[in-house]
Design a protein around this motif. Structure first.
Motif, mmCIF file in Angstrom:
data_model
loop_
_atom_site.group_PDB
_atom_site.id
_atom_site.type_symbol
_atom_site.label_atom_id
_atom_site.label_comp_id
_atom_site.label_asym_id
_atom_site.label_seq_id
_atom_site.Cartn_x
_atom_site.Cartn_y
_atom_site.Cartn_z
ATOM 1 N N SER A 78 37.413 9.082 -23.890
ATOM 2 C CA SER A 78 36.411 8.088 -23.479
ATOM 3 C C SER A 78 35.302 7.981 -24.520
ATOM 4 O O SER A 78 34.841 6.887 -24.844
ATOM 5 C CB SER A 78 35.779 8.469 -22.138
ATOM 6 O OG SER A 78 36.764 8.666 -21.161
ATOM 7 N N SER A 112 37.954 6.387 -19.879
ATOM 8 C CA SER A 112 37.161 5.737 -18.842
ATOM 9 C C SER A 112 37.379 4.222 -18.804
ATOM 10 O O SER A 112 37.349 3.537 -19.829
ATOM 11 C CB SER A 112 35.672 6.035 -19.044
ATOM 12 O OG SER A 112 34.944 5.443 -17.977
ATOM 13 N N PHE A 149 32.459 6.343 -11.726
ATOM 14 C CA PHE A 149 32.450 7.603 -10.974
ATOM 15 C C PHE A 149 33.794 7.928 -10.340
ATOM 16 O O PHE A 149 33.962 8.986 -9.754
ATOM 17 C CB PHE A 149 31.351 7.568 -9.902
ATOM 18 C CG PHE A 149 29.965 7.567 -10.495
ATOM 19 C CD1 PHE A 149 29.352 8.767 -10.833
ATOM 20 C CD2 PHE A 149 29.291 6.386 -10.741
ATOM 21 C CE1 PHE A 149 28.084 8.782 -11.394
ATOM 22 C CE2 PHE A 149 28.017 6.392 -11.300
ATOM 23 C CZ PHE A 149 27.414 7.588 -11.639
ATOM 24 N N PRO A 154 37.472 6.698 -8.027
ATOM 25 C CA PRO A 154 37.781 6.071 -6.743
ATOM 26 C C PRO A 154 36.953 6.671 -5.606
ATOM 27 O O PRO A 154 36.405 7.762 -5.751
ATOM 28 C CB PRO A 154 39.273 6.381 -6.548
ATOM 29 C CG PRO A 154 39.577 7.501 -7.455
ATOM 30 C CD PRO A 154 38.610 7.417 -8.597
ATOM 31 N N PHE A 206 39.609 -2.214 -10.483
ATOM 32 C CA PHE A 206 39.629 -0.862 -11.057
ATOM 33 C C PHE A 206 41.074 -0.411 -11.322
ATOM 34 O O PHE A 206 41.407 0.088 -12.391
ATOM 35 C CB PHE A 206 38.937 0.085 -10.064
ATOM 36 C CG PHE A 206 38.900 1.539 -10.463
ATOM 37 C CD1 PHE A 206 38.039 1.982 -11.466
ATOM 38 C CD2 PHE A 206 39.706 2.469 -9.811
ATOM 39 C CE1 PHE A 206 37.990 3.331 -11.809
ATOM 40 C CE2 PHE A 206 39.652 3.817 -10.148
ATOM 41 C CZ PHE A 206 38.795 4.245 -11.151
ATOM 42 N N LEU A 262 42.899 0.558 -14.831
ATOM 43 C CA LEU A 262 43.575 1.843 -15.045
ATOM 44 C C LEU A 262 45.038 1.660 -15.419
ATOM 45 O O LEU A 262 45.612 2.480 -16.136
ATOM 46 C CB LEU A 262 43.480 2.724 -13.787
ATOM 47 C CG LEU A 262 42.390 3.798 -13.845
ATOM 48 C CD1 LEU A 262 41.017 3.215 -14.005
ATOM 49 C CD2 LEU A 262 42.460 4.707 -12.638
HETATM 50 N N1 ACO Z 1 38.357 5.481 -15.507
HETATM 51 C C1 ACO Z 1 39.625 5.842 -15.727
HETATM 52 N N2 ACO Z 1 40.302 6.679 -14.917
HETATM 53 C C2 ACO Z 1 39.643 7.168 -13.849
HETATM 54 C C3 ACO Z 1 38.316 6.852 -13.570
HETATM 55 C C4 ACO Z 1 37.662 5.981 -14.453
HETATM 56 N N3 ACO Z 1 36.397 5.587 -14.270
HETATM 57 N N4 ACO Z 1 37.947 7.500 -12.445
HETATM 58 C C5 ACO Z 1 39.016 8.183 -12.023
HETATM 59 N N5 ACO Z 1 40.051 7.981 -12.865
HETATM 60 C C6 ACO Z 1 41.400 8.494 -12.710
HETATM 61 C C7 ACO Z 1 41.436 9.993 -12.763
HETATM 62 O O1 ACO Z 1 41.499 10.422 -14.114
HETATM 63 C C8 ACO Z 1 42.677 10.307 -11.979
HETATM 64 O O2 ACO Z 1 43.827 10.043 -12.769
HETATM 65 P P1 ACO Z 1 44.839 11.216 -13.257
HETATM 66 O O3 ACO Z 1 45.148 12.040 -12.041
HETATM 67 O O4 ACO Z 1 45.970 10.493 -13.842
HETATM 68 O O5 ACO Z 1 44.098 12.030 -14.266
HETATM 69 C C9 ACO Z 1 42.651 9.232 -10.905
HETATM 70 O O6 ACO Z 1 41.860 8.173 -11.419
HETATM 71 C C10 ACO Z 1 42.123 9.692 -9.562
HETATM 72 O O7 ACO Z 1 40.736 10.039 -9.664
HETATM 73 P P2 ACO Z 1 40.113 11.419 -9.159
HETATM 74 O O8 ACO Z 1 41.086 12.157 -8.324
HETATM 75 O O9 ACO Z 1 38.788 11.118 -8.572
HETATM 76 O O10 ACO Z 1 39.972 12.192 -10.581
HETATM 77 P P3 ACO Z 1 38.928 13.287 -11.053
HETATM 78 O O11 ACO Z 1 38.738 14.335 -10.026
HETATM 79 O O12 ACO Z 1 39.340 13.722 -12.407
HETATM 80 O O13 ACO Z 1 37.523 12.489 -11.140
HETATM 81 C C11 ACO Z 1 36.067 11.700 -12.910
HETATM 82 C C12 ACO Z 1 37.335 11.434 -12.067
HETATM 83 C C13 ACO Z 1 34.857 11.669 -11.974
HETATM 84 C C14 ACO Z 1 35.956 10.591 -13.943
HETATM 85 C C15 ACO Z 1 36.174 13.098 -13.544
HETATM 86 O O14 ACO Z 1 37.377 13.215 -14.265
HETATM 87 C C16 ACO Z 1 35.054 13.405 -14.491
HETATM 88 O O15 ACO Z 1 33.965 13.724 -14.065
HETATM 89 N N6 ACO Z 1 35.313 13.383 -15.809
HETATM 90 C C17 ACO Z 1 34.366 13.751 -16.836
HETATM 91 C C18 ACO Z 1 33.461 12.623 -17.187
HETATM 92 C C19 ACO Z 1 34.132 11.554 -18.008
HETATM 93 O O16 ACO Z 1 35.300 11.577 -18.324
HETATM 94 N N7 ACO Z 1 33.355 10.588 -18.423
HETATM 95 C C20 ACO Z 1 33.860 9.579 -19.326
HETATM 96 C C21 ACO Z 1 33.035 8.383 -19.308
HETATM 97 S S1 ACO Z 1 31.383 8.661 -19.732
HETATM 98 C C22 ACO Z 1 31.213 8.541 -21.395
HETATM 99 O O17 ACO Z 1 32.088 8.858 -22.093
HETATM 100 C C23 ACO Z 1 29.965 7.987 -21.980
#
Ligand code: ACO
Length: 311
Positions: free
Chosen positions: A43, A107, A197, A199, A266, A270
């Motif tokens: 991301s 992301s 954030f 789903p 969303f 994805l």
């Molecule tokens: N964009 C893309 N994919 C997403 C997003 C999003 N906004 N939110 C959730 N997903 C995906 C998850 O990766 C997961 O897919 P996977 O199982 O294939 O990996 C699926 O949707 C289901 O989501 P959750 O079960 O809620 O996944 P998770 O517990 O990992 O929570 C979250 C998602 C909150 C994004 C977490 O991974 C996180 O906090 N990550 C760290 C922060 C981050 O990655 N930030 C990047 C953007 S901020 C920046 O870079 C400036």
């Protein structure tokens, strides 16, 4: 199964202490960390593109210098995070190959276009604001290298958010056309930034386990609500509005509420069908190919240094 290893791991988690790279850990814990940390790294790297789009068109030399520094910070964040993920045994090359093959997530937010200079402000204020809200609790993540990387990342993100807010503040106090440009940017980035954030909690398959392991400290909805509460106050200082007339503080639940989000959109993003998904991956692939000579030169240099030391 390694019963002693599992017992030691359980004790560390129960004590809210830290797991380090050489400690025994369950395979599923390792896997979920590689998943989250690599997605996070991707991301940061893909996130350089929408903003870099405005470096050559920033309205002044000062704005250009600030934006360049910001985009370079994102590259640095990507590198810390790849390094943190590598401590779990997955090489960076493998993570990069997965990204450019379209097999890895990053992301959703970075698949939206930056149509005007005000978008750079809206990204700083809303997107980096959401990133901080999500990442401050990750400074306490149970995996040491990830939590420690987050401390510096969050400090730099705070600077990014201030620069975004300041861009919007200046535009909002500028000409009517500038104010309108700022409002349009906020209108377009608001809902996608809330979807960053993840789903809703009842559709978040990873949350419960990640919270039990002290990786995530708050659920997706909890952080989203907290973010809305912060933005609704800051938008007043800007003299702009959020495109959501359902935001309110619920005194009974003690939580902020917001209007419905388009979760179909969303899912489309994805699934690779967002406005800019294919462009983002294409650019990333090109950059990787263009950088091949740098990797080859660095490897040849390292091999020669190694041979000199041996000899
Ligand atoms: N964009 C893309 N994919 C997403 C997003 C999003 N906004 N939110 C959730 N997903 C995906 C998850 O990766 C997961 O897919 P996977 O199982 O294939 O990996 C699926 O949707 C289901 O989501 P959750 O079960 O809620 O996944 P998770 O517990 O990992 O929570 C979250 C998602 C909150 C994004 C977490 O991974 C996180 O906090 N990550 C760290 C922060 C981050 O990655 N930030 C990047 C953007 S901020 C920046 O870079 C400036």
């Amino acid at each position: 199964a390694d019963l002693a290893g599992q017992a030691a791991f359980d004790r560390v988690i129960a004590a809210d202490s830290r797991i380090e790279p050489r400690d025994w850990m369950p395979e599923a814990y390792r896997k979920t960390l590689v998943r989250q940390i690599s997605q996070h790294a991707h991301s940061e790297i893909i996130g350089m593109q929408p903003e870099a789009n405005w470096i050559s068109r920033a309205p002044s030399l000062k704005r250009k210098a600030i934006l360049m520094a910001k985009v370079q910070d994102e590259a640095g964040h990507g590198l810390y995070l790849y390094s943190a993920a590598e401590t779990l045994g997955t090489p960076r090359q493998k993570m990069t190959e997965d990204l450019i093959a379209g097999k890895a997530r990053y992301s959703s937010i970075f698949n939206y276009p930056t149509l005007s200079w005000a978008d750079v402000g809206a990204i700083g204020w809303l997107v980096d604001g959401a990133a901080i809200c999500n990442q401050v609790p990750l400074c306490r993540a149970s995996y040491g290298p990830y939590g420690r990387a987050m401390v510096r990342v969050c400090k730099e993100e705070s600077f990014h958010q201030r620069q975004g807010f300041e861009i919007l503040l200046e535009l909002a106090n500028g000409t009517p056309a500038q104010k309108q440009m700022a409002q349009h940017a906020v209108n377009r980035w608001y809902a996608p930034s809330l979807m960053m954030f993840g789903p809703p909690d009842d559709d978040s398959p990873n949350s419960i386990q990640s919270m039990a392991w002290n990786i995530k400290r708050f659920s997706n909805d909890e952080l989203r609500q907290r973010f809305v509460g912060m933005m609704v106050e800051q938008v007043e200082v800007l003299g702009l509005t959020l495109p959501d007339d359902q935001i309110r503080f619920n005194d009974e639940t003690n939580k902020w509420e917001h209007g419905p989000l388009d979760w179909d959109e969303f899912k489309e993003v994805l699934a690779g069908r967002g406005p800019c998904n294919s462009q983002r991956l294409e650019r990333r692939r090109e950059a990787h190919e263009d950088g091949a000579w740098v990797r080859e030169a660095a490897a040849a240099y390292a091999a020669r240094k190694h041979a000199e030391q041996e000899g």
